[in-house]
Design a protein around this motif. Structure first.
Motif, PDB file in Angstrom:
ATOM      1  N   THR A  86     -88.586 -18.582 -36.424  1.00  0.00           N
ATOM      2  CA  THR A  86     -87.789 -18.521 -37.645  1.00  0.00           C
ATOM      3  C   THR A  86     -88.199 -19.650 -38.594  1.00  0.00           C
ATOM      4  O   THR A  86     -88.316 -19.442 -39.808  1.00  0.00           O
ATOM      5  CB  THR A  86     -86.287 -18.617 -37.306  1.00  0.00           C
ATOM      6  OG1 THR A  86     -85.966 -17.572 -36.388  1.00  0.00           O
ATOM      7  CG2 THR A  86     -85.432 -18.488 -38.543  1.00  0.00           C
TER       8      THR A  86
ATOM      9  N   TRP B 214     -84.501 -14.097 -39.052  1.00  0.00           N
ATOM     10  CA  TRP B 214     -84.189 -14.136 -37.630  1.00  0.00           C
ATOM     11  C   TRP B 214     -84.628 -12.849 -36.954  1.00  0.00           C
ATOM     12  O   TRP B 214     -84.672 -11.792 -37.563  1.00  0.00           O
ATOM     13  CB  TRP B 214     -82.693 -14.355 -37.418  1.00  0.00           C
ATOM     14  CG  TRP B 214     -82.319 -15.799 -37.510  1.00  0.00           C
ATOM     15  CD1 TRP B 214     -82.218 -16.676 -36.477  1.00  0.00           C
ATOM     16  CD2 TRP B 214     -82.027 -16.550 -38.696  1.00  0.00           C
ATOM     17  NE1 TRP B 214     -81.869 -17.911 -36.952  1.00  0.00           N
ATOM     18  CE2 TRP B 214     -81.749 -17.864 -38.304  1.00  0.00           C
ATOM     19  CE3 TRP B 214     -81.969 -16.237 -40.044  1.00  0.00           C
ATOM     20  CZ2 TRP B 214     -81.419 -18.861 -39.200  1.00  0.00           C
ATOM     21  CZ3 TRP B 214     -81.650 -17.232 -40.941  1.00  0.00           C
ATOM     22  CH2 TRP B 214     -81.380 -18.524 -40.526  1.00  0.00           C
ATOM     23  N   ASP B 215     -84.921 -12.956 -35.657  1.00  0.00           N
ATOM     24  CA  ASP B 215     -85.294 -11.785 -34.870  1.00  0.00           C
ATOM     25  C   ASP B 215     -84.104 -10.838 -34.771  1.00  0.00           C
ATOM     26  O   ASP B 215     -82.960 -11.274 -34.698  1.00  0.00           O
ATOM     27  CB  ASP B 215     -85.716 -12.187 -33.456  1.00  0.00           C
ATOM     28  CG  ASP B 215     -87.076 -12.866 -33.434  1.00  0.00           C
ATOM     29  OD1 ASP B 215     -87.915 -12.532 -34.301  1.00  0.00           O
ATOM     30  OD2 ASP B 215     -87.303 -13.716 -32.560  1.00  0.00           O
ATOM     31  N   ALA B 216     -84.394  -9.561 -34.752  1.00  0.00           N
ATOM     32  CA  ALA B 216     -83.348  -8.561 -34.608  1.00  0.00           C
ATOM     33  C   ALA B 216     -82.762  -8.639 -33.204  1.00  0.00           C
ATOM     34  O   ALA B 216     -83.437  -9.017 -32.248  1.00  0.00           O
ATOM     35  CB  ALA B 216     -83.920  -7.169 -34.859  1.00  0.00           C
ATOM     36  N   SER B 217     -81.503  -8.289 -33.077  1.00  0.00           N
ATOM     37  CA  SER B 217     -80.880  -8.290 -31.762  1.00  0.00           C
ATOM     38  C   SER B 217     -81.461  -7.165 -30.925  1.00  0.00           C
ATOM     39  O   SER B 217     -82.034  -6.215 -31.446  1.00  0.00           O
ATOM     40  CB  SER B 217     -79.366  -8.124 -31.891  1.00  0.00           C
ATOM     41  OG  SER B 217     -79.077  -6.875 -32.478  1.00  0.00           O
ATOM     42  N   GLY B 218     -81.301  -7.277 -29.643  1.00  0.00           N
ATOM     43  CA  GLY B 218     -81.783  -6.240 -28.752  1.00  0.00           C
ATOM     44  C   GLY B 218     -83.193  -6.468 -28.253  1.00  0.00           C
ATOM     45  O   GLY B 218     -83.765  -5.604 -27.608  1.00  0.00           O
ATOM     46  N   ARG B 219     -83.758  -7.628 -28.512  1.00  0.00           N
ATOM     47  CA  ARG B 219     -85.095  -7.903 -28.025  1.00  0.00           C
ATOM     48  C   ARG B 219     -85.019  -8.349 -26.572  1.00  0.00           C
ATOM     49  O   ARG B 219     -84.084  -8.969 -26.140  1.00  0.00           O
ATOM     50  CB  ARG B 219     -85.744  -8.977 -28.884  1.00  0.00           C
ATOM     51  CG  ARG B 219     -85.812  -8.515 -30.329  1.00  0.00           C
ATOM     52  CD  ARG B 219     -86.665  -9.367 -31.211  1.00  0.00           C
ATOM     53  NE  ARG B 219     -87.957  -9.678 -30.702  1.00  0.00           N
ATOM     54  CZ  ARG B 219     -89.075  -9.116 -31.103  1.00  0.00           C
ATOM     55  NH1 ARG B 219     -89.041  -8.175 -31.988  1.00  0.00           N
ATOM     56  NH2 ARG B 219     -90.229  -9.502 -30.632  1.00  0.00           N
TER      57      ARG B 219
ATOM     58  N   LYS C  95     -83.033  -5.709 -20.854  1.00  0.00           N
ATOM     59  CA  LYS C  95     -81.586  -5.645 -20.707  1.00  0.00           C
ATOM     60  C   LYS C  95     -81.210  -6.026 -19.273  1.00  0.00           C
ATOM     61  O   LYS C  95     -81.957  -5.766 -18.333  1.00  0.00           O
ATOM     62  CB  LYS C  95     -81.060  -4.238 -21.007  1.00  0.00           C
ATOM     63  CG  LYS C  95     -81.497  -3.693 -22.350  1.00  0.00           C
ATOM     64  CD  LYS C  95     -80.924  -4.521 -23.486  1.00  0.00           C
ATOM     65  CE  LYS C  95     -81.344  -3.974 -24.830  1.00  0.00           C
ATOM     66  NZ  LYS C  95     -82.352  -4.717 -25.504  1.00  0.00           N
TER      67      LYS C  95
END
Length: 161
Positions: A30, A76-81, A84
């Motif tokens: 970032t 910022w990086d997207a969520s879900g990276r 899981k």
């Protein structure tokens, strides 16, 4: 040849990106993106910025486009990276309950089998051991006598009460 991507930053945006670039609590990726934008606003072209950051030109272009579309939030990086979790909190609570209530001790391999048979969660014995150790089960510990890795229940501990 398409026109070069160019952004114009306001004084407050430039100040924000400058502060973001040196913030130690922000991820390095970032912070790099913030610096890419500042360099672009100062007149640097995409290939030169990509060379400085040792990345692909497409990465710089995507950063600039995300800034144009999403503003500061696009850095910022997207969520879900990432992968899981294969287990839920309830799965570990179930194991803890088994350790406390059942009249036997389990080693980590047995706990892995129990979790797979009864809750259809496939975790390795080593992973279960690390999760439970991290959770620091009260009254339970690892029995390392003779190299055994057994997770002991508080009810059946050999310690006098």
């Amino acid at each position: 040849m398409p026109a070069p991507l160019r952004i114009v930053l306001t004084e407050s945006e430039d100040r924000t990106l400058s502060e973001l670039r040196v913030a130690k609590t922000v991820a390095q990726r970032t912070r790099d993106r913030a610096q890419m934008l500042r360099l672009n606003a100062q007149g640097w072209v995409v290939p030169a910025i990509a060379e400085i950051f040792e990345c692909q030109e497409q990465t710089v272009r995507e950063t600039i486009r995300r800034w144009q579309q999403q503003g500061l939030g696009g850095l910022w990086d997207a969520s879900g990276r990432g992968a899981k979790a294969k287990w839920q909190e309830a799965d570990m609570a179930y194991l803890e309950q088994c350790l406390e209530q059942e009249a036997r001790t389990y080693n980590s391999q047995q706990l892995a089998q129990k979790l797979e048979q009864e809750r259809q969660v496939n975790l390795s014995a080593d992973r279960i051991r690390r999760i439970l150790k991290k959770r620091a089960l009260v009254g339970s510990g690892l029995d390392t006598r003779n190299g055994a890795d057994k997770i002991l229940s508080t009810k059946h501990s050999s310690k006098p009460t």
